[in-house]
Design a protein around this motif. Structure first.
Motif, short mmCIF file in Angstrom:
data_model
loop_
_atom_site.label_atom_id
_atom_site.label_comp_id
_atom_site.label_asym_id
_atom_site.label_seq_id
_atom_site.Cartn_x
_atom_site.Cartn_y
_atom_site.Cartn_z
N GLY A 198 0.83 -1.19 0.00
CA GLY A 198 0.00 0.00 0.00
C GLY A 198 0.87 1.24 0.00
N HIS A 199 0.26 2.38 -0.37
CA HIS A 199 1.03 3.63 -0.29
C HIS A 199 0.10 4.80 -0.04
N LEU A 200 0.73 5.89 0.37
CA LEU A 200 0.02 7.12 0.72
C LEU A 200 0.81 8.30 0.17
N ILE A 201 0.11 9.22 -0.52
CA ILE A 201 0.75 10.43 -1.04
C ILE A 201 -0.10 11.64 -0.64
N ARG A 202 0.54 12.62 -0.02
CA ARG A 202 -0.14 13.86 0.35
C ARG A 202 0.67 15.05 -0.15
N ILE A 203 -0.04 16.04 -0.64
CA ILE A 203 0.56 17.32 -1.05
C ILE A 203 0.05 18.39 -0.10
N LYS A 204 0.98 19.17 0.44
CA LYS A 204 0.63 20.15 1.45
C LYS A 204 0.95 21.55 0.95
N GLY A 205 0.01 22.47 1.15
CA GLY A 205 0.21 23.85 0.78
C GLY A 205 -0.42 24.78 1.79
N ILE B 63 -3.65 36.14 8.94
CA ILE B 63 -4.56 35.04 8.67
C ILE B 63 -3.86 33.99 7.81
N SER B 64 -4.01 32.72 8.19
CA SER B 64 -3.38 31.61 7.47
C SER B 64 -4.44 30.63 7.00
N VAL B 65 -4.16 29.96 5.89
CA VAL B 65 -4.97 28.83 5.43
C VAL B 65 -4.04 27.64 5.26
N PHE B 66 -4.39 26.53 5.92
CA PHE B 66 -3.59 25.31 5.89
C PHE B 66 -4.34 24.24 5.10
N THR B 67 -3.66 23.62 4.14
CA THR B 67 -4.31 22.61 3.30
C THR B 67 -3.40 21.40 3.12
N SER B 68 -4.02 20.26 2.94
CA SER B 68 -3.33 19.03 2.59
C SER B 68 -4.30 18.18 1.79
N VAL B 69 -3.85 17.70 0.63
CA VAL B 69 -4.68 16.88 -0.25
C VAL B 69 -4.07 15.50 -0.36
N GLU B 70 -4.88 14.49 -0.12
CA GLU B 70 -4.44 13.11 -0.27
C GLU B 70 -4.75 12.66 -1.69
N ARG C 209 -8.83 13.37 -2.28
CA ARG C 209 -9.72 13.82 -1.21
C ARG C 209 -8.99 14.75 -0.25
N LEU C 210 -9.78 15.51 0.48
CA LEU C 210 -9.24 16.48 1.43
C LEU C 210 -8.66 15.76 2.64
N ASP C 211 -7.44 16.13 3.00
CA ASP C 211 -6.82 15.64 4.23
C ASP C 211 -6.93 16.70 5.32
N LEU C 212 -6.46 17.91 5.03
CA LEU C 212 -6.59 19.05 5.93
C LEU C 212 -7.07 20.26 5.14
N HIS D 290 -4.20 37.94 21.17
CA HIS D 290 -3.51 36.70 21.53
C HIS D 290 -4.38 35.48 21.29
N THR D 291 -5.64 35.67 20.97
CA THR D 291 -6.56 34.56 20.76
C THR D 291 -6.47 34.07 19.31
N VAL D 292 -6.55 32.74 19.14
CA VAL D 292 -6.46 32.14 17.81
C VAL D 292 -7.74 31.33 17.55
N PHE D 293 -8.35 31.58 16.39
CA PHE D 293 -9.53 30.84 15.95
C PHE D 293 -9.14 29.94 14.77
N ARG D 294 -9.62 28.70 14.77
CA ARG D 294 -9.40 27.78 13.65
C ARG D 294 -10.74 27.18 13.24
N VAL D 295 -10.98 27.16 11.93
CA VAL D 295 -12.23 26.64 11.41
C VAL D 295 -11.92 25.74 10.21
N GLY D 296 -12.42 24.49 10.24
CA GLY D 296 -12.26 23.59 9.10
C GLY D 296 -11.75 22.22 9.50
N ARG D 297 -11.29 21.46 8.52
CA ARG D 297 -10.77 20.10 8.74
C ARG D 297 -9.37 20.17 9.35
N GLN D 298 -9.24 19.68 10.59
CA GLN D 298 -8.01 19.82 11.34
C GLN D 298 -7.49 18.47 11.82
#
Length: 456
Positions: free
Chosen positions: A83-90, A99-106, A135-138, A147-155
């Motif tokens: 088996g294998h796994l490949i993810r691309i992260k951007g 503001i940051s957007v974190f993504t990872s695609v499997e 498919r979406l990974d992150l 000082h407060t941090v909000f995160r919304v989405g697939r984590q």
């Protein structure tokens, strides 16, 4: 994997956008570069930092189970596969707003099935090479407000040394509020299940509130999770086949991790589930955490030059929960993170969801020999005890691993393990190796795997 923020270079990105899109991998990279080229046309692009990475994992495995414990539909007591796994992260950071957007695609994550697909008919340009869909990974946004941090989405989420959850993916709204350099409060909401509209039985949602702190060399945390009261009554597969099993459940989880002396490290943690109001319909079952279901672990370790020594004890009572990803020091028991499953993991400790009178104990000792800065050999031995309230049995557990860190990007390892036969235990398997493996009352269970990971 640590990644470094770098400013967009419009000229470099434009050259990549014109390359042919000949695979899912290059297509995903092309989408990222096109996005970079488009943002470079705007003056605001000068404030945008980007961060790209790649993860590749491959495994080759061979397992042997009890001849009487074959998987559903199986005709053999052994199995081999790849088996294998490949993810691309951007990741993307706007310097002006923070503001940051974190993504990872499997783009791949499956057991190899070969070019003979059993007559399956699916739309494809390539009729002899099939794989899972992209498919979406992150995918989440991070917004700082003071000082407060909000995160919304697939984590991604892990907690309590992977005893509660390990490398899982959650659709989540999270708030992190630091009160000092060492103390923070976290609060959040997870939507765990929602398959069909206007049907609250399949809803699985929960709120969480936690505190993490560090005092001297000690780290500590406490977490409270409350599942919403979406429905009550029996979870009968014939009546509610898609019903989410946890309703009104309360969870408390905590840990303490640090050094007792200069030579001795310690980690201790627990999970406690209770108050569930979903019933199985079977008398005296108590699954889905209708009553108290505790679990705990204690880990001690020391370093003697080239050798790391450790002893670990983990236990469940009345079906207490342990994450499948918890490192038991056995490749066959748990050690199976949710997002990076292991084909060697054949027994799940702490997975009966509050089954009354079901108790498990695992005592393991481990020695890791660091022969060079890159090469190590780890051996572990212990005993697994299982008691279902009527019968009980013990099994010796053995594990051996050879690991080589070739460079900062490439790691390989070979693991070999065995669990002796047990009259009470039931094998579980996972998505990679298959489930429904049955009992192992008459034969030892063995597993071996050769693995490779690349991260950059």
């Amino acid at each position: 994997m640590a990644l470094k923020w770098t400013k967009n270079a419009p000229g470099a990105l434009n050259s990549s956008a014109d390359q042919p899109q000949i695979s899912k991998l290059t297509k995903a990279i092309g989408v990222a570069t096109v996005f970079g080229a488009m943002t470079a046309l705007s003056p605001a692009a000068q404030a945008l930092k980007t961060d790209f990475g790649m993860e590749y994992r491959a495994t080759a495995f061979a397992n042997q189970i009890d001849e009487d414990g074959q998987a559903n539909g199986g005709t053999s007591d052994s199995d081999t596969g790849f088996g294998h796994l490949i993810r691309i992260k951007g990741n993307f950071l706007d310097e002006d707003t923070g503001i940051s957007v974190f993504t990872s695609v499997e783009v791949a994550g499956d057991r190899w099935v070969g070019d003979n697909n059993g007559g399956a008919v699916n739309p494809s340009f390539n009729s002899t090479s099939r794989g899972d869909n992209v498919r979406l990974d992150l995918g989440y946004v991070q917004i700082p407000v003071g000082h407060t941090v909000f995160r919304v989405g697939r984590q991604a989420t892990s907690y309590n040394n992977c005893f509660l959850v390990c490398d899982d993916r959650r659709d989540r709204i999270l708030v992190v509020q630091p009160f000092s350099k060492t103390t923070s409060v976290v609060a959040g909401y997870d939507r765990r299940s929602d398959a069909t509209g206007y049907r609250n039985q399949d809803n699985g949602d929960m709120s969480l509130l936690g505190l993490t702190t560090k005092i001297s060399d000690w780290s500590a945390g406490i977490l409270w999770v409350q599942w919403y009261n979406n429905y009550e009554g029996a979870r009968n597969p014939l009546v509610n086949p898609d019903a989410y099993p946890l309703s009104n459940v309360s969870l408390f989880s905590g840990y303490l991790d640090g050094s007792l002396t200069e030579a001795l490290d310690m980690a201790v943690g627990f999970n406690l589930f209770t108050n569930g109001n979903v019933e199985t319909g079977a008398p005296n079952d108590d699954r889905f955490f209708q009553e108290d279901a505790p679990s705990a672990y204690l880990r001690l370790g020391t370093n003697l030059g080239m050798v790391d020594l450790g002893v670990q004890y983990a236990a469940t009572r009345d079906g207490g929960l342990i994450s499948p990803g918890f490192d038991t020091w056995s490749s066959l028991i748990n050690s199976n993170p949710e997002a990076t499953q292991s084909a060697s993991s054949l027994y799940r400790m702490g997975g009966t969801l509050g089954l009354k009178d079901f108790d498990e104990d695992l005592l393991m000792a481990r020695a890791k020999f660091n022969l060079t800065p890159k090469f190590s050999i780890t051996g572990a031995v212990g005993q697994l005890s299982i008691d279902n309230g009527t019968n009980d049995d013990d099994s010796m557990v053995y594990d051996l691993q050879f690991a080589y860190q070739a460079n900062k990007a490439l790691r390989t390892w070979l693991s070999v393990g065995m669990i002796e036969e047990n009259e009470v235990g039931t094998l579980s398997g996972n998505d990679l190796v298959g489930g429904g493996l049955g009992t192992f009352a008459n034969d030892d269970v063995k597993a071996a795997s050769l693995n490779m990971t690349v991260n950059f």
